[in-house]
Design a protein around this motif. Sequence first.
Motif, PDB file in Angstrom:
ATOM      1  N   HIS A 158       0.868  -1.170   0.000  1.00  0.00           N
ATOM      2  CA  HIS A 158       0.000   0.000   0.000  1.00  0.00           C
ATOM      3  C   HIS A 158       0.909   1.226   0.000  1.00  0.00           C
ATOM      4  O   HIS A 158       1.685   1.425   0.950  1.00  0.00           O
ATOM      5  N   VAL A 159       0.865   2.020  -1.047  1.00  0.00           N
ATOM      6  CA  VAL A 159       1.701   3.217  -1.145  1.00  0.00           C
ATOM      7  C   VAL A 159       0.826   4.365  -1.634  1.00  0.00           C
ATOM      8  O   VAL A 159       0.140   4.237  -2.656  1.00  0.00           O
ATOM      9  N   ARG A 160       0.845   5.458  -0.915  1.00  0.00           N
ATOM     10  CA  ARG A 160       0.056   6.621  -1.320  1.00  0.00           C
ATOM     11  C   ARG A 160       0.477   7.081  -2.717  1.00  0.00           C
ATOM     12  O   ARG A 160       1.666   7.173  -3.009  1.00  0.00           O
ATOM     13  N   ASP A 161      -0.484   7.348  -3.574  1.00  0.00           N
ATOM     14  CA  ASP A 161      -0.206   7.609  -4.989  1.00  0.00           C
ATOM     15  C   ASP A 161       0.766   8.763  -5.208  1.00  0.00           C
ATOM     16  O   ASP A 161       1.613   8.709  -6.118  1.00  0.00           O
ATOM     17  N   ASP A 162       0.674   9.806  -4.389  1.00  0.00           N
ATOM     18  CA  ASP A 162       1.533  10.975  -4.621  1.00  0.00           C
ATOM     19  C   ASP A 162       2.996  10.724  -4.284  1.00  0.00           C
ATOM     20  O   ASP A 162       3.855  11.555  -4.572  1.00  0.00           O
ATOM     21  N   LEU A 163       3.300   9.562  -3.702  1.00  0.00           N
ATOM     22  CA  LEU A 163       4.685   9.223  -3.361  1.00  0.00           C
ATOM     23  C   LEU A 163       5.407   8.546  -4.521  1.00  0.00           C
ATOM     24  O   LEU A 163       6.620   8.359  -4.464  1.00  0.00           O
ATOM     25  N   LEU A 164       4.665   8.180  -5.559  1.00  0.00           N
ATOM     26  CA  LEU A 164       5.230   7.385  -6.644  1.00  0.00           C
ATOM     27  C   LEU A 164       5.501   8.219  -7.884  1.00  0.00           C
ATOM     28  O   LEU A 164       4.758   9.146  -8.215  1.00  0.00           O
ATOM     29  N   ASP A 165       6.579   7.853  -8.563  1.00  0.00           N
ATOM     30  CA  ASP A 165       6.922   8.458  -9.849  1.00  0.00           C
ATOM     31  C   ASP A 165       7.452   7.344 -10.741  1.00  0.00           C
ATOM     32  O   ASP A 165       8.557   6.843 -10.536  1.00  0.00           O
ATOM     33  N   GLY A 166       6.657   6.919 -11.697  1.00  0.00           N
ATOM     34  CA  GLY A 166       7.069   5.829 -12.574  1.00  0.00           C
ATOM     35  C   GLY A 166       7.281   4.517 -11.848  1.00  0.00           C
ATOM     36  O   GLY A 166       8.151   3.732 -12.236  1.00  0.00           O
ATOM     37  N   GLY A 167       6.485   4.267 -10.809  1.00  0.00           N
ATOM     38  CA  GLY A 167       6.606   3.032 -10.053  1.00  0.00           C
ATOM     39  C   GLY A 167       7.662   3.059  -8.960  1.00  0.00           C
ATOM     40  O   GLY A 167       7.800   2.095  -8.199  1.00  0.00           O
ATOM     41  N   LYS A 168       8.417   4.137  -8.877  1.00  0.00           N
ATOM     42  CA  LYS A 168       9.443   4.274  -7.852  1.00  0.00           C
ATOM     43  C   LYS A 168       8.964   5.203  -6.748  1.00  0.00           C
ATOM     44  O   LYS A 168       8.300   6.209  -7.018  1.00  0.00           O
ATOM     45  N   VAL A 169       9.319   4.870  -5.512  1.00  0.00           N
ATOM     46  CA  VAL A 169       8.978   5.730  -4.386  1.00  0.00           C
ATOM     47  C   VAL A 169       9.940   6.915  -4.357  1.00  0.00           C
ATOM     48  O   VAL A 169      11.164   6.737  -4.372  1.00  0.00           O
ATOM     49  N   VAL A 170       9.397   8.107  -4.319  1.00  0.00           N
ATOM     50  CA  VAL A 170      10.218   9.311  -4.177  1.00  0.00           C
ATOM     51  C   VAL A 170      10.409   9.538  -2.682  1.00  0.00           C
ATOM     52  O   VAL A 170       9.508  10.008  -1.992  1.00  0.00           O
ATOM     53  N   THR A 171      11.577   9.180  -2.192  1.00  0.00           N
ATOM     54  CA  THR A 171      11.827   9.199  -0.751  1.00  0.00           C
ATOM     55  C   THR A 171      11.643  10.578  -0.151  1.00  0.00           C
ATOM     56  O   THR A 171      11.192  10.719   0.985  1.00  0.00           O
ATOM     57  N   GLU A 172      11.988  11.611  -0.925  1.00  0.00           N
ATOM     58  CA  GLU A 172      11.840  12.973  -0.420  1.00  0.00           C
ATOM     59  C   GLU A 172      10.374  13.319  -0.157  1.00  0.00           C
ATOM     60  O   GLU A 172      10.071  14.168   0.680  1.00  0.00           O
ATOM     61  N   ARG A 173       9.464  12.663  -0.854  1.00  0.00           N
ATOM     62  CA  ARG A 173       8.039  12.871  -0.607  1.00  0.00           C
ATOM     63  C   ARG A 173       7.547  12.011   0.560  1.00  0.00           C
ATOM     64  O   ARG A 173       6.664  12.417   1.306  1.00  0.00           O
ATOM     65  N   LEU A 174       8.119  10.846   0.701  1.00  0.00           N
ATOM     66  CA  LEU A 174       7.749   9.947   1.794  1.00  0.00           C
ATOM     67  C   LEU A 174       8.123  10.528   3.150  1.00  0.00           C
ATOM     68  O   LEU A 174       7.374  10.401   4.119  1.00  0.00           O
ATOM     69  N   ARG A 175       9.279  11.170   3.236  1.00  0.00           N
ATOM     70  CA  ARG A 175       9.783  11.752   4.488  1.00  0.00           C
ATOM     71  C   ARG A 175       9.743  10.714   5.620  1.00  0.00           C
ATOM     72  O   ARG A 175       9.096  10.893   6.648  1.00  0.00           O
ATOM     73  N   PRO A 176      10.448   9.604   5.450  1.00  0.00           N
ATOM     74  CA  PRO A 176      10.370   8.524   6.445  1.00  0.00           C
ATOM     75  C   PRO A 176      10.993   8.922   7.778  1.00  0.00           C
ATOM     76  O   PRO A 176      11.911   9.745   7.837  1.00  0.00           O
ATOM     77  N   LEU A 177      10.475   8.328   8.813  1.00  0.00           N
ATOM     78  CA  LEU A 177      10.991   8.534  10.164  1.00  0.00           C
ATOM     79  C   LEU A 177      12.032   7.466  10.458  1.00  0.00           C
ATOM     80  O   LEU A 177      11.870   6.308  10.076  1.00  0.00           O
TER      81      LEU A 177
END
Length: 207
Positions: A158-177
Amino acid sequence: MNASAEGLSVDEVYRLLIGLIVPRPIAWVTSLSPEGVVNLAPFSAFTYLSTEPPLIGISVMRRGDGLKDTARNIAAAGDFVVNIADETLVRPVHLSAAEHPRDVSEAELLGLELVASLDVATPRLACVPAALECGFEQVIAFGDQGAQLIVGRVRRFHVRDDLLDGGKVVTERLRPLCRIAGPKYAGLGEVCTLAPVRRDGSHSYST
């Protein structure tokens, strides 16, 4: 400092390891007890082990002489969910580490909404940007204190749609803890992007 590990106490080794192996990603795990109680706990010894099949690993220490609720629940239910927290969730992640009786749901106690998973019985958190529904694969014991490496097979992402770009997770958008030594957490910080290294070891840019 220059010390033999054999000459250090367990606490001294622990403090050095958690201070040096940083930053650590956090697996915010929901698990389901046989009584139907949803347990929620964070674990910072967490990584992926394989991509084919998709396997992840979480190291869960024992609680005294017994298993922690998370380990007991996963063994009984055969599944769990790894919720991925972002920087906005630092306080509930930290508070969910407190120990409670087995009949207390940390998610309910913290007012965190749960939603049904699609491929496993254990629910996931509604507030997180991403979650991994996992089936229990195996457990491997390590060390004299009986630490358990719980291996799970990812059944659904489950990955929020706005975090993805071409099937890859954009970590800068994820802002993981992430977790560092002690009761301390950190965000992503500055990101440095370099050109890819080719399979032959050469770079795609000149120095």
